[in-house]
Scaffold this active site. Structure first.
Site, PDB file in Angstrom:
ATOM      1  N   GLY A   1       0.818  -1.212   0.000  1.00 54.70           N
ATOM      2  CA  GLY A   1       0.000   0.000   0.000  1.00 54.70           C
ATOM      3  C   GLY A   1       0.843   1.250   0.000  1.00 54.70           C
ATOM      4  O   GLY A   1       2.049   1.196  -0.228  1.00 54.70           O
ATOM      5  N   ASN A   2       0.206   2.388   0.219  1.00 51.91           N
ATOM      6  CA  ASN A   2       0.922   3.665   0.251  1.00 51.91           C
ATOM      7  C   ASN A   2       0.277   4.578   1.287  1.00 51.91           C
ATOM      8  O   ASN A   2      -0.726   4.225   1.898  1.00 51.91           O
ATOM      9  CB  ASN A   2       0.936   4.295  -1.148  1.00 51.91           C
ATOM     10  CG  ASN A   2      -0.462   4.582  -1.651  1.00 51.91           C
ATOM     11  OD1 ASN A   2      -1.152   5.460  -1.128  1.00 51.91           O
ATOM     12  ND2 ASN A   2      -0.913   3.824  -2.640  1.00 51.91           N
ATOM     13  N   ARG A   3       0.876   5.749   1.472  1.00 52.93           N
ATOM     14  CA  ARG A   3       0.482   6.637   2.576  1.00 52.93           C
ATOM     15  C   ARG A   3      -0.597   7.653   2.213  1.00 52.93           C
ATOM     16  O   ARG A   3      -0.830   8.596   2.954  1.00 52.93           O
ATOM     17  CB  ARG A   3       1.707   7.396   3.090  1.00 52.93           C
ATOM     18  CG  ARG A   3       2.759   6.500   3.693  1.00 52.93           C
ATOM     19  CD  ARG A   3       3.891   7.352   4.288  1.00 52.93           C
ATOM     20  NE  ARG A   3       4.991   6.517   4.741  1.00 52.93           N
ATOM     21  CZ  ARG A   3       4.995   5.846   5.887  1.00 52.93           C
ATOM     22  NH1 ARG A   3       3.956   5.920   6.699  1.00 52.93           N
ATOM     23  NH2 ARG A   3       6.033   5.105   6.216  1.00 52.93           N
TER      24      ARG A   3
END
Ligand code: C5P
Length: 224
Positions: free
Chosen positions: A29-31
């Site tokens: 995933g990412n932020r």
């Protein structure tokens, strides 16, 4: 806001960050928090648009007066955006979409094996939703905008990305470990395929959103 200048328009906004599953409990995933995309959806609704917000894994509350579609992975986001874009006047891709996903999905939780090094993680490309939509617009005159987070040489990389994606507008942000992702404020340059460059000073994500809609509204067929 500029009043109900988007009345009668259908706009699609993607927000948040995709999660690419490895197994039933893990993902890449990412932020991305979704704040910029939600601000875009809220401001478009306030300007009179019918808004479809395709949201990937954001914890934010549903904005009033917006059709909200929840998705997880890039492929789910692709499907939802493609469906909503069919009759849209504008599409804004504010979501952080994973460029790659794990090559395979393990139906059961991946286990570590005693004394063994882990297998290398094989990845495959996800579809580029923004490039695909820009090349193959489902509706003539549809305005397509994307976002680019760059860490260095932001204008040069932004121009190159705008050309590669084929969209009408690209909002270029400079990001670092504490900048932009999850922040309340943003600073950006909006590049136009027509060569235009609109600097948006550091400020609330709503202010950037208003500028993006101003630039999109100017590009609707028959405007200016
Ligand atoms: O190539 P990059 O990921 O930097 O491009 C960012 C822009 O492209 C964003 O607008 C993002 O929503 C969009 N994108 C996409 N599909 C992908 C990757 C990015 O639509 N697979």
């Amino acid at each position: 806001g500029a009043g109900p200048d988007l009345a009668g328009r259908h706009v699609v906004v993607s927000a948040g960050g995709t999660r690419e599953p490895l197994d039933p409990v893990r993902f890449l995933g990412n932020r991305s928090s979704g704040k910029q995309g939600y601000a875009l959806a809220r401001t478009a609704a306030a300007r009179g648009a019918r808004v479809t917000l395709v949201s990937a894994n954001s914890a934010l509350p549903k904005p009033a007066g917006v059709d909200l579609v929840h998705v997880g992975s890039a492929r789910e986001l692709h499907e939802a955006v493609t469906e909503a874009a069919a009759d849209a006047d504008a599409v804004v891709m504010a979501a952080a979409v994973a460029d790659f996903r794990p090559a395979s999905y393990a139906g059961g939780k991946i286990k570590k094996k005693d004394g063994q090094d882990p297998e290398p993680l094989a990845l495959v490309r996800n579809p580029d939703i923004l490039a695909g939509l820009s090349a193959d617009r489902p509706r003539a005159g549809q305005v397509v905008a994307g976002f680019a987070a760059e860490t260095d040489d932001v204008l040069a990389h932004g121009r190159a990305k705008l050309a590669a994606k084929g969209c009408d507008l690209l909002v270029v942000n400079e990001v670092g470990e504490s900048k932009t992702f999850g922040a309340e404020e943003n600073e950006a340059v909006v590049l136009g395929a027509d060569g235009s460059e609109t600097a948006v000073p550091h400020g609330p994500k709503e202010a950037l959103a208003e500028t993006v809609w101003d630039l999109i509204a100017q590009r609707f067929p028959g405007q200016g």
